[in-house]
Write a protein that holds these residues in place. Structure first.
Motif, PDB file in Angstrom:
ATOM      1  N   ILE A   1       0.844  -1.227  -0.119  1.00 28.28           N
ATOM      2  CA  ILE A   1       0.029  -0.050   0.023  1.00 28.28           C
ATOM      3  C   ILE A   1       0.880   1.228   0.020  1.00 28.28           C
ATOM      4  O   ILE A   1       1.556   1.399   0.883  1.00 28.28           O
ATOM      5  CB  ILE A   1      -1.071   0.153   1.312  1.00 28.28           C
ATOM      6  CG1 ILE A   1      -1.682  -1.336   1.267  1.00 28.28           C
ATOM      7  CG2 ILE A   1      -2.055   1.348   1.273  1.00 28.28           C
ATOM      8  CD1 ILE A   1      -2.569  -1.201   2.498  1.00 28.28           C
ATOM      9  N   TYR A   2       0.863   2.125  -0.935  1.00 25.52           N
ATOM     10  CA  TYR A   2       1.619   3.077  -1.040  1.00 25.52           C
ATOM     11  C   TYR A   2       0.768   4.336  -1.684  1.00 25.52           C
ATOM     12  O   TYR A   2      -0.294   4.115  -2.337  1.00 25.52           O
ATOM     13  CB  TYR A   2       2.859   2.807  -1.886  1.00 25.52           C
ATOM     14  CG  TYR A   2       2.711   2.631  -3.185  1.00 25.52           C
ATOM     15  CD1 TYR A   2       2.750   3.497  -4.321  1.00 25.52           C
ATOM     16  CD2 TYR A   2       2.700   1.226  -3.493  1.00 25.52           C
ATOM     17  CE1 TYR A   2       2.935   3.095  -5.489  1.00 25.52           C
ATOM     18  CE2 TYR A   2       2.643   0.673  -4.874  1.00 25.52           C
ATOM     19  CZ  TYR A   2       2.633   1.610  -5.923  1.00 25.52           C
ATOM     20  OH  TYR A   2       2.786   1.268  -7.285  1.00 25.52           O
ATOM     21  N   ASP A   3       1.320   5.582  -1.577  1.00 24.64           N
ATOM     22  CA  ASP A   3       0.795   6.523  -2.057  1.00 24.64           C
ATOM     23  C   ASP A   3      -0.709   7.021  -1.884  1.00 24.64           C
ATOM     24  O   ASP A   3      -1.627   7.115  -2.588  1.00 24.64           O
ATOM     25  CB  ASP A   3       0.998   6.819  -3.728  1.00 24.64           C
ATOM     26  CG  ASP A   3       2.467   7.100  -4.096  1.00 24.64           C
ATOM     27  OD1 ASP A   3       3.203   7.481  -3.412  1.00 24.64           O
ATOM     28  OD2 ASP A   3       2.820   6.642  -5.498  1.00 24.64           O
ATOM     29  N   VAL A   4      -0.966   7.072  -0.678  1.00 30.12           N
ATOM     30  CA  VAL A   4      -2.294   7.412  -0.050  1.00 30.12           C
ATOM     31  C   VAL A   4      -2.259   8.881   0.046  1.00 30.12           C
ATOM     32  O   VAL A   4      -1.697   9.678   1.016  1.00 30.12           O
ATOM     33  CB  VAL A   4      -2.629   6.877   1.463  1.00 30.12           C
ATOM     34  CG1 VAL A   4      -4.112   7.132   1.980  1.00 30.12           C
ATOM     35  CG2 VAL A   4      -2.348   5.173   1.267  1.00 30.12           C
ATOM     36  N   ILE A   5      -3.009   9.667  -0.651  1.00 22.71           N
ATOM     37  CA  ILE A   5      -2.719  11.043  -0.965  1.00 22.71           C
ATOM     38  C   ILE A   5      -3.410  11.929  -0.037  1.00 22.71           C
ATOM     39  O   ILE A   5      -2.921  13.065   0.290  1.00 22.71           O
ATOM     40  CB  ILE A   5      -3.349  11.511  -2.501  1.00 22.71           C
ATOM     41  CG1 ILE A   5      -2.641  10.576  -3.497  1.00 22.71           C
ATOM     42  CG2 ILE A   5      -3.021  12.901  -2.774  1.00 22.71           C
ATOM     43  CD1 ILE A   5      -0.960  10.484  -3.454  1.00 22.71           C
TER      44      ILE A   5
ATOM     45  N   ARG B   1       3.187  -8.538   7.342  1.00 23.90           N
ATOM     46  CA  ARG B   1       4.068  -8.870   6.310  1.00 23.90           C
ATOM     47  C   ARG B   1       3.189  -8.019   5.091  1.00 23.90           C
ATOM     48  O   ARG B   1       3.210  -8.291   3.926  1.00 23.90           O
ATOM     49  CB  ARG B   1       3.942 -10.273   5.725  1.00 23.90           C
ATOM     50  CG  ARG B   1       4.371 -11.190   6.833  1.00 23.90           C
ATOM     51  CD  ARG B   1       4.126 -12.624   6.371  1.00 23.90           C
ATOM     52  NE  ARG B   1       4.826 -13.082   5.198  1.00 23.90           N
ATOM     53  CZ  ARG B   1       4.739 -14.134   4.371  1.00 23.90           C
ATOM     54  NH1 ARG B   1       3.747 -15.130   4.644  1.00 23.90           N
ATOM     55  NH2 ARG B   1       5.599 -14.303   3.282  1.00 23.90           N
ATOM     56  N   ASN B   2       3.111  -6.778   5.596  1.00 21.40           N
ATOM     57  CA  ASN B   2       2.605  -5.702   4.664  1.00 21.40           C
ATOM     58  C   ASN B   2       3.709  -4.578   4.442  1.00 21.40           C
ATOM     59  O   ASN B   2       4.600  -4.645   5.236  1.00 21.40           O
ATOM     60  CB  ASN B   2       1.383  -4.976   5.002  1.00 21.40           C
ATOM     61  CG  ASN B   2       0.201  -5.730   5.414  1.00 21.40           C
ATOM     62  OD1 ASN B   2      -0.625  -6.288   4.347  1.00 21.40           O
ATOM     63  ND2 ASN B   2      -0.031  -6.096   6.607  1.00 21.40           N
ATOM     64  N   LYS B   3       3.694  -3.996   3.091  1.00 22.37           N
ATOM     65  CA  LYS B   3       4.679  -3.076   2.827  1.00 22.37           C
ATOM     66  C   LYS B   3       3.824  -1.775   2.762  1.00 22.37           C
ATOM     67  O   LYS B   3       3.107  -1.918   1.754  1.00 22.37           O
ATOM     68  CB  LYS B   3       5.615  -3.392   1.599  1.00 22.37           C
ATOM     69  CG  LYS B   3       6.644  -2.294   1.211  1.00 22.37           C
ATOM     70  CD  LYS B   3       7.175  -3.029  -0.127  1.00 22.37           C
ATOM     71  CE  LYS B   3       8.313  -2.066  -0.619  1.00 22.37           C
ATOM     72  NZ  LYS B   3       9.151  -2.720  -1.740  1.00 22.37           N
ATOM     73  N   LEU B   4       4.201  -0.715   3.488  1.00 19.72           N
ATOM     74  CA  LEU B   4       3.427   0.450   3.545  1.00 19.72           C
ATOM     75  C   LEU B   4       4.250   1.665   3.564  1.00 19.72           C
ATOM     76  O   LEU B   4       5.252   2.013   4.197  1.00 19.72           O
ATOM     77  CB  LEU B   4       2.650   0.498   5.023  1.00 19.72           C
ATOM     78  CG  LEU B   4       1.949  -0.732   5.220  1.00 19.72           C
ATOM     79  CD1 LEU B   4       1.421  -0.875   6.770  1.00 19.72           C
ATOM     80  CD2 LEU B   4       0.443  -1.009   4.250  1.00 19.72           C
ATOM     81  N   TYR B   5       4.074   2.381   2.500  1.00 20.93           N
ATOM     82  CA  TYR B   5       4.846   3.545   2.404  1.00 20.93           C
ATOM     83  C   TYR B   5       4.155   4.752   1.510  1.00 20.93           C
ATOM     84  O   TYR B   5       3.125   4.541   0.925  1.00 20.93           O
ATOM     85  CB  TYR B   5       6.253   3.203   1.640  1.00 20.93           C
ATOM     86  CG  TYR B   5       6.232   2.790   0.152  1.00 20.93           C
ATOM     87  CD1 TYR B   5       6.391   3.567  -0.937  1.00 20.93           C
ATOM     88  CD2 TYR B   5       5.851   1.398  -0.213  1.00 20.93           C
ATOM     89  CE1 TYR B   5       6.296   3.021  -2.126  1.00 20.93           C
ATOM     90  CE2 TYR B   5       5.971   0.568  -1.191  1.00 20.93           C
ATOM     91  CZ  TYR B   5       6.262   1.729  -2.307  1.00 20.93           C
ATOM     92  OH  TYR B   5       6.089   1.258  -3.746  1.00 20.93           O
TER      93      TYR B   5
END
Length: 353
Positions: A166-170, A187-191
């Motif tokens: 999950i990325y670029d939550v504006i 085990r999520n990747k969040l940035y």
């Protein structure tokens, strides 16, 4: 004119306009397997006649409302679909109904004005796994009224959020994952969320259950990697939060924050890598008691494969190698699925191979 009044009039005007313009909803699809279809209007899966239905390899795009709505259905599977260019939520569980055991697997969700996935309390035992969610919460209108949008916004009970990117939550106050009750986030990747990577907020019943946050890779969000907060209603609180074996990089604030009102919640912080690149020395912000063991902190690269490009796997020279040895309760695998063993436990989300 007062800015708040102006925003209110604008918001009411938009709501009035949208209520006058009735959106088309597709609600008569056959149950069983729905696959290889393209939808340009909202799809509603409604009623237990759809229990066990599979929605597979479908495209939801260019929709003026929500992409997919779910109500009163159990064991629905949504897999390998694309949700894009949607004016409201990509997937919304309806407030007026319930569900049990819905699985959202391997989907792509992007260019969404509101939430990637939204679910209220009545939706339980949901599994959200291996989805790619990005460029969501692109509308900032609701944030101005205290209701921001997020990558995943979940109020239902016992959710499992696993292996998503999950990325670029504006949205100005948008989180990668906003969880309001209990479950597991692993085990999520969040940035690059504007607010926090993972945020817990207690405005729905936590039933004194556990929130488990482990093996996540969280970096370069606007504020904290993990933020645990309260709305002041002690009765809503979860019983415990176990935050362990995460790798977190923050740039402006502490990596983990615990709200002052969570004094009745047991918080354990174990074997996390906490990196703060702004030079600050507070890695865990808390004025309430919490338990911590084997967390490693740094202001920069402590031996990652490629820190500047955020490949946060460990090199053989990393100071995180074997740092967590001594813990006897730990996740059996790491972020990549590699086995962890008691004699060679590395801190953070990755076990060096």
């Amino acid at each position: 004119m007062n800015r708040y009044i102006l925003y209110t009039l604008l918001f009411l005007g938009l709501m009035s306009f949208s209520s006058c313009k009735k959106k088309k909803v597709i609600k008569d699809l056959p149950s069983g397997v729905i696959e290889n279809m393209t939808f340009k209007e909202t799809v509603l899966i409604d009623g237990h006649g759809y229990d066990g239905t599979i929605i597979r390899n479908c495209v939801f795009e260019d929709i003026s409302g929500d992409g997919l709505q779910i109500r009163d259905v159990n064991n629905l599977i949504i897999e390998d679909c694309i949700f894009r260019n949607i004016e409201e939520d990509a997937i919304r569980f309806r407030n007026s109904g319930s569900s049990d055991g819905v699985q959202i697997l391997n989907n792509q969700i992007y260019n969404i004005k509101e939430n990637g996935i939204l679910a209220p309390e009545g939706h339980v035992n949901t599994v959200i796994k291996n989805n790619i969610i990005h460029n969501v919460a692109t509308s900032n209108i609701s944030s101005q009224f205290g209701s921001p949008h997020h990558g995943i916004y979940f109020q239902g009970f016992n959710v499992k959020i696993e292996q998503n990117t999950i990325y670029d939550v504006i949205n100005d106050n948008g989180n990668g994952i906003s969880i309001r009750t209990y479950g597991t986030i692993v085990r999520n990747k969040l940035y690059r969320a504007k607010d926090h990577g993972i945020s817990y907020f207690s405005d729905h019943p936590g039933d004194a259950k556990q929130l488990l946050i482990e093996n996540n890779v969280i970096f370069d969000n606007g504020k904290r990697g993990i933020h645990l907060a309260s709305n002041g209603e002690t009765a809503n609180h979860i019983g415990s939060a176990l935050v362990r074996f995460n790798t977190i990089v923050s740039n402006t604030e502490s990596t983990i924050g615990i709200n002052d009102d969570l004094s009745n919640v047991t918080v354990d912080l174990l074997a996390n890598i906490l990196i703060r690149t702004d030079g600050g020395s507070t890695y865990i912000y808390a004025n309430v008691p919490f338990n911590q063991e084997k967390n490693i902190t740094s202001n920069g690269n402590l031996g990652f494969v490629d820190f500047s490009n955020r490949n946060l796997r460990l090199t053989n020279a990393s100071s995180a190698i074997n740092y967590a040895v001594g813990l006897t309760d730990f996740p059996s695998i790491d972020f990549d699925g590699n086995t962890r063993t008691i004699g060679s436990l590395d801190a953070g989300a990755f076990e060096n191979q």
